[in-house]
Design an enzyme around this catalytic site. Sequence first.
Site, PDB file in Angstrom:
ATOM      1  N   GLU A 134       0.815  -1.217   0.000  1.00 39.92           N
ATOM      2  CA  GLU A 134       0.000   0.000   0.000  1.00 39.92           C
ATOM      3  C   GLU A 134       0.853   1.273   0.000  1.00 39.92           C
ATOM      4  OE1 GLU A 134      -0.602  -2.655   1.842  1.00 39.92           O
ATOM      5  OE2 GLU A 134      -2.715  -3.211   1.632  1.00 39.92           O
TER       6      GLU A 134
ATOM      7  N   PHE B 194     -11.546  -7.826  13.346  1.00 42.25           N
ATOM      8  CA  PHE B 194     -10.432  -8.240  12.486  1.00 42.25           C
ATOM      9  C   PHE B 194     -10.137  -7.141  11.462  1.00 42.25           C
ATOM     10  CE2 PHE B 194      -8.950 -10.432   8.567  1.00 42.25           C
ATOM     11  CZ  PHE B 194      -7.689 -10.761   9.055  1.00 42.25           C
ATOM     12  N   GLN B 195      -8.898  -6.805  11.338  1.00 44.62           N
ATOM     13  CA  GLN B 195      -8.425  -5.746  10.434  1.00 44.62           C
ATOM     14  C   GLN B 195      -9.113  -4.415  10.691  1.00 44.62           C
ATOM     15  OE1 GLN B 195      -8.251  -7.307   6.344  1.00 44.62           O
ATOM     16  NE2 GLN B 195      -6.170  -7.976   6.776  1.00 44.62           N
TER      17      GLN B 195
ATOM     18  N   LYS C  19     -17.767  -1.218   5.493  1.00 45.17           N
ATOM     19  CA  LYS C  19     -18.207  -2.157   4.467  1.00 45.17           C
ATOM     20  C   LYS C  19     -19.724  -2.126   4.274  1.00 45.17           C
ATOM     21  CE  LYS C  19     -17.197  -6.773   2.795  1.00 45.17           C
ATOM     22  NZ  LYS C  19     -16.543  -8.063   3.068  1.00 45.17           N
TER      23      LYS C  19
ATOM     24  N   MET D 238      24.169   8.955   2.717  1.00 46.59           N
ATOM     25  CA  MET D 238      24.022  10.191   3.482  1.00 46.59           C
ATOM     26  C   MET D 238      24.220   9.940   4.969  1.00 46.59           C
ATOM     27  SD  MET D 238      23.754  13.335   2.779  1.00 46.59           S
ATOM     28  CE  MET D 238      22.805  13.935   1.384  1.00 46.59           C
TER      29      MET D 238
END
Lengths: 595, 185
Positions: A58, A120-121, A170, A491
């Site tokens: 993502e 969940f999630q 959802k 760096m």
Amino acid sequence: MTDPNTPPETMTGAEMVVRAMRDQDVDLLFGYPGGAVLPIYDALFQQNSIRHILVRHEQGAVHAAEGYARSSGKVGVVLVTSGPGATNAVTGLTDALLDSIPLVCFTGQVPTHLIGSDAFQECDTVGITRHCTKHNYLVKRIEDLPRIIHEAFYVAKSGRPGPVVIDIPKDIQFASGAYSGPGAIEELGHKSYRPRVRGDRARIEAAVALMARAKRPVFYTGGGIINAGPEASRLLREFAQITGFPVTSTLMGLGAFPANNPQWLGMLGMHGTYEANLAMHGCDVMINLGARFDDRITGRLDAFSPGSRKIHVDIDPSSINKNVKVDIGIVGDCAHVIAEMIEVWKERAYEADAAALKAWWGEITKWRSRNSLGYRNSTEVIKPQYAIERLYELTRGRKTCITTEVGQHQMWAAQHFHFNEPNRWMTSGGLGTMGYGLPAAIGAQLAHPDALVIDIAGEASILMNMQEMSTAAQYRLPVKVFILNNEYMGMVRQWQELLHGGRYSESYSAALPDFVKLADAYHAHGIRCADPARLDDAIREMIEYPGPVIFDCLVAKEENCFPMIPSGKAHNEMILPDFSGEVGNVIDAKGKQLV
Amino acid sequence: MTPRNRNETMKSHYTDPTEIQLPERRTYCVLVDNEPGVLARIAGMFSGRGYNIESLTVSETEHEKHLSRITIVTSGTKAVLDQIEAQLDRLVPVHRVVNLSAKPAIERELALVKVRGTGEHRMEALRLATAFGARPVDATLESFVFEITGASEDVERFINLMTAIGLVEVSRTGAAAIARGSEGL
């Protein structure tokens, strides 16, 4: 937009998302499916007007959308699932917030009745992203969904652009309701959010009068010019031409003013040129157009351009007087304000003080002759600066977009690759996100299928979002990954040399993959080059290859990126490439505490 | 560059490092959409940017428009306070930000003060309450709960006096403020 007499169309929330995207002229989005966005994925499956690009992580989706947005001037769109989908997007969202990139990110959420139950999630997406978005929404009623989506696009792209998250549970995606188009927000605007686009006329007049009296002026330009659209870049060129003033730019503004113009001083700031920084330090009138006095630019604040009157044009009122107090602050869009400035300059028949300007250019020419971007080349080993120079020379005349990761290679790219057009340079400036470049290149390539898109990378950064090579392969995107491989987080190593007695704690890139074999594994073409004499041919091979390429350019391992304003120092205290002292002593105890 | 006299040539914005900017107190009135999370946005902006909130009072004031009015008392140097104003104004659900310290305004807060005492202490508590315009809203034979409304300093003084008598606990609102005169926000 729509006829008020026709009854509104009824559809599901998921269908509304797709329909609203279409009404917002979205032709492409980046995403990754999951349980909480399945209805939206199903709606996407049943249409052909919007293309979905499946990323591999993502974070990659958000950076790809940033590359797409930055190179096209459109809003980048992201679709991810709840929980880890949303948390993985956080780095990209923060990156877009700091670099003012317009994004709309749809996140799935658990059904409304489960919110707060540690389902969940489930995660508190609006809570987590509140600090890294320009605005965010949790949609709790289907009636609100169309308005929120159109409002989100409006907020993302207007004023100072930024990322906006829409969290959609959802059950809302399944619920059906009446759809409404973007007409309301486009005609009436937002009820509380009303960015100012036009600058205050009296202040513009005062600013131009100050410019006309200037003896040592400098234009200090930034990403705001790019965000204001190509017209702002054109106006900047015109304004510079009629005034004859020198122009420098921040990292984010590169390309707004052509690097091949004699009035161009190069980039300013921590790794900017000697002439740009000394012009900033010694100027009497500074005209900041769309830049934000970032700490990488100003160096030590109490010694920043001590003798100048400062004009600051910014669309975000909070940027004015935030870090540096200015004499004339103008809130407005760069394109509008510069256009009005030019108008005032012409109307009043102002002329720059030719004698003073000649003397000022004389000083600048002297600083330029120090050749602060110089380096000692080698026939044994490829110097990273040389590699960028050759890359620039061999891609001239093509439509080339450059993205970068973060670190030394990024600064070398900014210094040695010269940009003459806006929207061709995509880099993570504010947040400094390693792993930005490859997904951003994918986004830029999708926006410009005909362009040569090169991610100038480091061997450490590229590994942070390496998985996106798989995306490039899937969509046959011929992005080129040009790795300046010095086997160090360069760096970090440089700062350890400067600050910590050369104790290279954990900054060595051990156990690197074989990038040529890795290219092979990702269905791409791999090239390795360690010989300066062979470099041109190898770069040509990369450019000519019709598919994605990973170019492993083995460069000098301990090269430092100079010039540099050490932390805690002022613009006139730069370290130049011919510095002969002990680099370990240039930063004092106070400077060491800074980043 | 030759050293310059700051005051003669350019007005430098960088104050002499030995000159310290004193923090001041400021009251902002913020008109916001009363939507979920709006208070978190305001409070989060303060904590995220390291600003102080001395008190914060919020309630929906225009029900039909779903507008809430937030009164924030904050402190900082002038530069910080101006930045707070700009940052508040930048939040999407914020309609207006008004600096009430820049104009004649009235600030009031309310406190419920529980005091325990018998005999002379009890009488003294009541006398002081009368002097401050505090109203007893609950009483037992050995205690009072006073309700006091006033400027923060008056409330503070009343609480200090009650401490000497036998303060048990205090519940205090933040300040609510409004500009004097006939004009609205």
